[in-house]
Scaffold this active site. Sequence first.
Site, PDB file in Angstrom:
ATOM      1  N   LEU A   8     -11.598  10.214  11.032  1.00  0.00           N
ATOM      2  CA  LEU A   8     -10.308   9.670  11.464  1.00  0.00           C
ATOM      3  C   LEU A   8      -9.550   9.159  10.243  1.00  0.00           C
ATOM      4  O   LEU A   8     -10.032   8.281   9.535  1.00  0.00           O
ATOM      5  CB  LEU A   8     -10.511   8.527  12.459  1.00  0.00           C
ATOM      6  CG  LEU A   8     -11.363   8.850  13.692  1.00  0.00           C
ATOM      7  CD1 LEU A   8     -11.231   7.742  14.717  1.00  0.00           C
ATOM      8  CD2 LEU A   8     -10.987  10.184  14.307  1.00  0.00           C
ATOM      9  N   ARG A  15      -1.663  -2.397   6.752  1.00  0.00           N
ATOM     10  CA  ARG A  15      -2.082  -3.515   5.915  1.00  0.00           C
ATOM     11  C   ARG A  15      -2.039  -3.181   4.424  1.00  0.00           C
ATOM     12  O   ARG A  15      -2.096  -4.056   3.575  1.00  0.00           O
ATOM     13  CB  ARG A  15      -3.491  -3.982   6.342  1.00  0.00           C
ATOM     14  CG  ARG A  15      -3.491  -4.701   7.674  1.00  0.00           C
ATOM     15  CD  ARG A  15      -4.867  -4.818   8.291  1.00  0.00           C
ATOM     16  NE  ARG A  15      -5.282  -3.598   8.982  1.00  0.00           N
ATOM     17  CZ  ARG A  15      -6.426  -3.453   9.650  1.00  0.00           C
ATOM     18  NH1 ARG A  15      -7.289  -4.449   9.695  1.00  0.00           N
ATOM     19  NH2 ARG A  15      -6.734  -2.320  10.249  1.00  0.00           N
ATOM     20  N   ASP A 101     -11.424   5.554   5.905  1.00  0.00           N
ATOM     21  CA  ASP A 101     -11.217   4.419   4.996  1.00  0.00           C
ATOM     22  C   ASP A 101     -12.537   3.795   4.551  1.00  0.00           C
ATOM     23  O   ASP A 101     -12.583   2.647   4.169  1.00  0.00           O
ATOM     24  CB  ASP A 101     -10.287   3.366   5.633  1.00  0.00           C
ATOM     25  CG  ASP A 101     -10.862   2.706   6.884  1.00  0.00           C
ATOM     26  OD1 ASP A 101     -11.966   3.095   7.316  1.00  0.00           O
ATOM     27  OD2 ASP A 101     -10.202   1.785   7.421  1.00  0.00           O
ATOM     28  N   ARG A 340      -3.049  14.932 -27.642  1.00  0.00           N
ATOM     29  CA  ARG A 340      -2.544  15.305 -26.315  1.00  0.00           C
ATOM     30  C   ARG A 340      -2.101  16.766 -26.283  1.00  0.00           C
ATOM     31  O   ARG A 340      -2.156  17.454 -27.311  1.00  0.00           O
ATOM     32  CB  ARG A 340      -1.380  14.386 -25.931  1.00  0.00           C
ATOM     33  CG  ARG A 340      -0.197  14.516 -26.868  1.00  0.00           C
ATOM     34  CD  ARG A 340       0.907  13.515 -26.567  1.00  0.00           C
ATOM     35  NE  ARG A 340       1.997  13.649 -27.520  1.00  0.00           N
ATOM     36  CZ  ARG A 340       3.096  14.352 -27.308  1.00  0.00           C
ATOM     37  NH1 ARG A 340       3.280  15.011 -26.183  1.00  0.00           N
ATOM     38  NH2 ARG A 340       4.032  14.441 -28.230  1.00  0.00           N
ATOM     39  N   ASN A 393       8.857  19.570 -35.837  1.00  0.00           N
ATOM     40  CA  ASN A 393       8.763  20.738 -34.951  1.00  0.00           C
ATOM     41  C   ASN A 393       9.991  20.901 -34.065  1.00  0.00           C
ATOM     42  O   ASN A 393      10.172  21.932 -33.455  1.00  0.00           O
ATOM     43  CB  ASN A 393       7.497  20.656 -34.084  1.00  0.00           C
ATOM     44  CG  ASN A 393       7.478  19.428 -33.186  1.00  0.00           C
ATOM     45  OD1 ASN A 393       8.092  18.423 -33.519  1.00  0.00           O
ATOM     46  ND2 ASN A 393       6.768  19.513 -32.078  1.00  0.00           N
TER      47      ASN A 393
HETATM   48  C1  UD1 Z   1     -12.245  -0.108  13.258  1.00  0.00           C
HETATM   49  C2  UD1 Z   1     -13.096  -0.421  14.505  1.00  0.00           C
HETATM   50  C3  UD1 Z   1     -13.869  -1.715  14.273  1.00  0.00           C
HETATM   51  C4  UD1 Z   1     -14.729  -1.564  13.060  1.00  0.00           C
HETATM   52  C5  UD1 Z   1     -13.899  -1.127  11.836  1.00  0.00           C
HETATM   53  C6  UD1 Z   1     -14.815  -0.722  10.713  1.00  0.00           C
HETATM   54  C7  UD1 Z   1     -11.869   0.512  16.396  1.00  0.00           C
HETATM   55  C8  UD1 Z   1     -10.991   0.195  17.576  1.00  0.00           C
HETATM   56  N1  UD1 Z   1     -12.245  -0.540  15.671  1.00  0.00           N
HETATM   57  O1  UD1 Z   1     -11.290  -1.165  13.102  1.00  0.00           O
HETATM   58  O2  UD1 Z   1     -14.701  -2.017  15.408  1.00  0.00           O
HETATM   59  O3  UD1 Z   1     -15.403  -2.786  12.791  1.00  0.00           O
HETATM   60  O4  UD1 Z   1     -13.085   0.017  12.130  1.00  0.00           O
HETATM   61  O5  UD1 Z   1     -14.099  -0.379   9.563  1.00  0.00           O
HETATM   62  O6  UD1 Z   1     -12.216   1.652  16.181  1.00  0.00           O
HETATM   63  N2  UD1 Z   1      -7.082   6.014  12.789  1.00  0.00           N
HETATM   64  C9  UD1 Z   1      -6.559   7.208  13.242  1.00  0.00           C
HETATM   65  N3  UD1 Z   1      -5.684   7.214  14.281  1.00  0.00           N
HETATM   66  C10 UD1 Z   1      -5.303   6.061  14.918  1.00  0.00           C
HETATM   67  C11 UD1 Z   1      -5.849   4.840  14.451  1.00  0.00           C
HETATM   68  C12 UD1 Z   1      -6.737   4.843  13.393  1.00  0.00           C
HETATM   69  O7  UD1 Z   1      -6.875   8.278  12.697  1.00  0.00           O
HETATM   70  O8  UD1 Z   1      -4.506   6.154  15.856  1.00  0.00           O
HETATM   71  C13 UD1 Z   1      -8.006   6.025  11.644  1.00  0.00           C
HETATM   72  C14 UD1 Z   1      -7.512   5.228  10.442  1.00  0.00           C
HETATM   73  O9  UD1 Z   1      -6.821   6.066   9.540  1.00  0.00           O
HETATM   74  C15 UD1 Z   1      -8.794   4.690   9.820  1.00  0.00           C
HETATM   75  C16 UD1 Z   1      -9.763   4.643  10.984  1.00  0.00           C
HETATM   76  O10 UD1 Z   1      -9.217   5.412  12.030  1.00  0.00           O
HETATM   77  O11 UD1 Z   1      -9.292   5.578   8.834  1.00  0.00           O
HETATM   78  C17 UD1 Z   1     -10.013   3.216  11.466  1.00  0.00           C
HETATM   79  O12 UD1 Z   1      -8.776   2.624  11.827  1.00  0.00           O
HETATM   80  P1  UD1 Z   1      -8.425   1.142  11.391  1.00  0.00           P
HETATM   81  O13 UD1 Z   1      -7.052   0.841  11.885  1.00  0.00           O
HETATM   82  O14 UD1 Z   1      -8.721   0.935   9.980  1.00  0.00           O
HETATM   83  O15 UD1 Z   1      -9.470   0.340  12.322  1.00  0.00           O
HETATM   84  P2  UD1 Z   1     -10.058  -1.103  12.029  1.00  0.00           P
HETATM   85  O16 UD1 Z   1      -9.072  -2.126  12.480  1.00  0.00           O
HETATM   86  O17 UD1 Z   1     -10.553  -1.175  10.655  1.00  0.00           O
HETATM   87 MG    MG Z   2     -10.387   0.056   8.947  1.00  0.00          MG
END
Ligand code: UD1
Ligand code: MG
Length: 455
Positions: A8, A15, A101, A340, A393
Amino acid sequence: MSVRAIVLAAGKGTRMKSARPKVLHEICGRPMLWYVVASLRDAGINEIVVIANPEMHAHLEPFNVQTVIQEEQLGTGHAVQIALAALKHNTNGQILIAYGDMPLVDAMTYKSVLDPICHPEEHPQGASRRTALALITARMPLPSNFGRVIRRNGDGVERIVEVRDASVNELAVDEMNAGIYAYQENDLREAVAKLRNDNAQCEYYLTDTIAHLVDSGKYVAPVTAEDHRAVLGINDRVELAIARKQMNERLCAKYMLDGVTIIDPATTYLEPELQIGRDTVIYPNTSISRLSEIGEGSTIGPNTRLSNARIGDRSVIRESVITDCTLGNDVAVGPFAHLRGGAALADDVKIGNFVEIKGSKLAKGVKASHLSYLGDAEIGEESNIGAGTITCNYDGKKKNRTTIGKNVFIGSNSSLVAPITIGDNALTGAGSVVTKDVPPGERVAGNPAKPLPKK
Ligand code: UD1
Ligand code: MG
C-alpha cells in the site's frame, strides 16, 4: 505455496507536508518504496502489486512491479479492496500485505509472518481453529501513534484499535500493530467486503478485518518482532531522519563485514548496491552514492563526496568531490579537488589542491598538483601541468578541446586557448598564453606564446 504481495503506497502522506508522495521520499539514496520491494523480493515473493495514487504513477516504472491506481484514498482497507479487484482470485493463495512507508522491514520479518499461514501445523496455538491471518506486532515505548493490538486472553489477536479511536485503557497497551500481514486469500476477500468507515477518520481500515475474522471463528496469529525499531513506519520527516540513521548504520555494518574499514559510521553516508573492495578505509564526513565502485586498499575521505564514481585499487582521495568519473589504480586526488563530467584518470595520476577537472582524459602518470582547470582536454602519459594552468575551453559560444601529448611540460600559469594541440615533449614557459598549436619538442613562451630559440 503461492504467495503474492500487495504494497500500500497510495496514501496522501499529509504528515510529510510535501509535494512529493510519501513513499518516494528517500533514505540512503533510495525511495522508501524501493526498500520494501527489495525486501519482499529477498523473501522470495516475485508477484508484487503496488497500490499507487495517480500522481505517483509516472515514477513507478523503475520498480518493475504491477501497479494499481487508487483514485481516492479512502483508507488502507479500501486500498486492499482495489488491489484484490485487480488480482485473479486464487482460492488456495496467500496474500502478504505491507505498507510502502516501512523501508526498515527486512526479508526475515516478511518470512516470519508468512510462516503461521503457510505452515499452520507448526503453530499449535492456532491448531484448534483455522489461522486466517498472521500479523507482526511489537512492544514499544508509549506514547505512540501506532494501532494497538488487543489480544484475546492468551488466544491470539482479537482486534486492532487505531489511536484516534482508542479508549484510555486501550492507549495504555504497549503492543503495536506493525502493519505487516499474511492472509489466506479467501479469508481476506471475505473480510474486506465487510469493512465500514464508521470511525474517527471516516476511512476503511484494513485493521478492522481482524475483528471480522475473529467474529467468524477464525484465528489471528500474532508474530512478535524483537525490536520495534526494525518495523517502524515513517509518517513525518522526524521519523524519516530516524529511519535514515538506522538504515545507514545497517549499510555501514554490511560493508564493514565485507572488509571495509569505516572510521566513523555516524558520519559516513552510504547507499545500497555500492561496490567497495577489501581494506579500503573510509574516513569521516564522507558520502558515497549512485552505484559508485571502489577497489581494494584505497583511502577515501575525510570530507569527501563520491557520486557515480569508479575508483581503482590503492587510490587515495582526500577532501574532494568526484561526480561521474573513472579513476584507475594508485591515483591520488586532493585535498580540495573537484572532478566531474566524465573525467577519466588512468593509473598513477596525481591531482593536487584546488584543481578542477571536467570531461578530460588524463593518461598514466599525469600530474596537476596545484590550482588548475582542465576542461575538455586529453593529456598524454607523464605530462606535468604546472600550477595555475587553465585550459580556456569556452570561447563565449562553444566548448573547444585541448590536446596535450606525452611528456609535455606546461609551465606555471599557462593559459591554453582551445582548440589547441601541444605535441609530445613540448614545453610552455611560465605565464604563457598559448593560442597556436605547438609542434612536438617545441618550447614556447610569452603572450601570445612564441617559439623560444633552439638550445
Ligand atoms: C497504519 C495502521 C496502524 C499501524 C500503522 C503501522 C491502518 C488503519 N492502520 O496506520 O494500525 O500501527 O499503519 O505503520 O491500517 N495507504 C494507501 N491508501 C489509503 C491509505 C493509506 O495506499 O487510502 C497506504 C499509505 O501510503 C501507507 C500505508 O497505506 O504506505 C499506511 O497508511 P498510513 O496512513 O501511514 O497508516 P498509519 O496511520 O501509519
Ligand atoms: Mg504509516
